[in-house]
Design a protein around this motif. Sequence first.
Motif, short mmCIF file in Angstrom:
data_model
loop_
_atom_site.label_atom_id
_atom_site.label_comp_id
_atom_site.label_asym_id
_atom_site.label_seq_id
_atom_site.Cartn_x
_atom_site.Cartn_y
_atom_site.Cartn_z
N UNK A 1 3.23 -6.00 10.25
CA UNK A 1 2.26 -5.38 9.43
C UNK A 1 3.24 -5.72 7.88
N UNK A 2 2.56 -6.13 6.80
CA UNK A 2 2.98 -6.05 5.74
C UNK A 2 2.46 -5.03 4.64
N UNK A 3 3.40 -4.64 3.84
CA UNK A 3 2.93 -3.55 2.87
C UNK A 3 2.66 -4.09 1.48
N UNK A 4 1.58 -3.39 1.01
CA UNK A 4 1.14 -3.91 -0.32
C UNK A 4 0.65 -2.56 -1.08
N UNK A 5 1.13 -2.96 -2.54
CA UNK A 5 0.29 -2.07 -3.34
C UNK A 5 -0.59 -2.45 -4.22
N UNK A 6 -1.37 -1.62 -4.62
CA UNK A 6 -2.86 -2.19 -5.34
C UNK A 6 -2.89 -1.21 -6.55
N UNK A 7 -2.98 -1.82 -7.83
CA UNK A 7 -3.27 -1.14 -8.97
C UNK A 7 -4.90 -1.09 -9.04
N UNK A 8 -5.69 -0.10 -9.39
CA UNK A 8 -7.03 -0.15 -9.26
C UNK A 8 -7.56 0.72 -10.60
N UNK A 9 -8.44 -0.18 -10.98
CA UNK A 9 -9.28 0.48 -12.36
C UNK A 9 -10.83 0.40 -12.09
N UNK A 10 -11.31 1.51 -12.33
CA UNK A 10 -12.77 1.90 -12.25
C UNK A 10 -13.48 1.13 -13.37
N UNK A 64 -9.30 -8.93 2.12
CA UNK A 64 -10.52 -8.25 2.58
C UNK A 64 -10.56 -6.66 2.01
N UNK A 65 -9.50 -6.15 2.07
CA UNK A 65 -9.26 -4.93 1.55
C UNK A 65 -9.64 -4.74 -0.05
N UNK A 66 -9.21 -5.72 -0.67
CA UNK A 66 -9.38 -6.00 -2.25
C UNK A 66 -10.89 -6.35 -2.53
N UNK A 67 -11.69 -7.08 -1.59
CA UNK A 67 -12.88 -7.11 -1.86
C UNK A 67 -13.69 -5.97 -1.69
N UNK A 68 -13.31 -5.20 -0.46
CA UNK A 68 -14.24 -3.83 -0.26
C UNK A 68 -14.06 -3.18 -1.34
N UNK A 69 -12.71 -2.87 -1.91
CA UNK A 69 -12.66 -1.90 -3.24
C UNK A 69 -13.33 -2.53 -4.44
N UNK A 70 -13.47 -3.73 -4.68
CA UNK A 70 -14.10 -4.42 -5.78
C UNK A 70 -15.58 -4.16 -5.49
N UNK A 74 -14.77 -1.43 -8.74
CA UNK A 74 -13.32 -1.24 -9.08
C UNK A 74 -12.50 -2.43 -9.15
N UNK A 75 -11.77 -2.57 -9.93
CA UNK A 75 -10.89 -3.88 -10.20
C UNK A 75 -9.70 -3.37 -9.28
N UNK A 76 -9.14 -4.34 -8.75
CA UNK A 76 -7.95 -3.95 -7.81
C UNK A 76 -7.05 -5.36 -8.02
N UNK A 77 -5.75 -5.16 -8.33
CA UNK A 77 -4.86 -6.00 -8.53
C UNK A 77 -3.64 -5.67 -7.35
N UNK A 78 -3.63 -6.52 -6.18
CA UNK A 78 -2.77 -6.26 -4.93
C UNK A 78 -1.39 -6.94 -5.06
#
Length: 93
Positions: A1-10, A64-70, A74-78
């Motif tokens: 598994x890889x680890x990610x950090x995502x910056x999220x804006x509403x 897929x996780x980014x698409x789910x958040x968006x 919300x905008x997500x930079x991963x």
Amino acid sequence: MAKYVALVDIREQIQNAQELASVWGNVRAEFEEFGVTLDGSYAVLGEYDYILIFDAPDRDTAFRAGIAVESHGMDMQTMEIIPIDDFAQLVED
């Protein structure tokens, strides 16, 4: 598994805290469906509204996780992240 950090804006107007909690509940459920493990979620003072830290089995799943958040307004930079010790080992090699 890889680890990610995502910056999220509403990007859409959230009416109240209950609505926001409902959105995050839906996001968590979708992450679980994809096999994504959410390690932490934090509200942020500053340029971004939230930071998410999660594990995903591969890059496609992280997308897929980014698409789910968006899809929840919300905008997500991963970004993929690695521990400093692992990075130091890469530099030594």
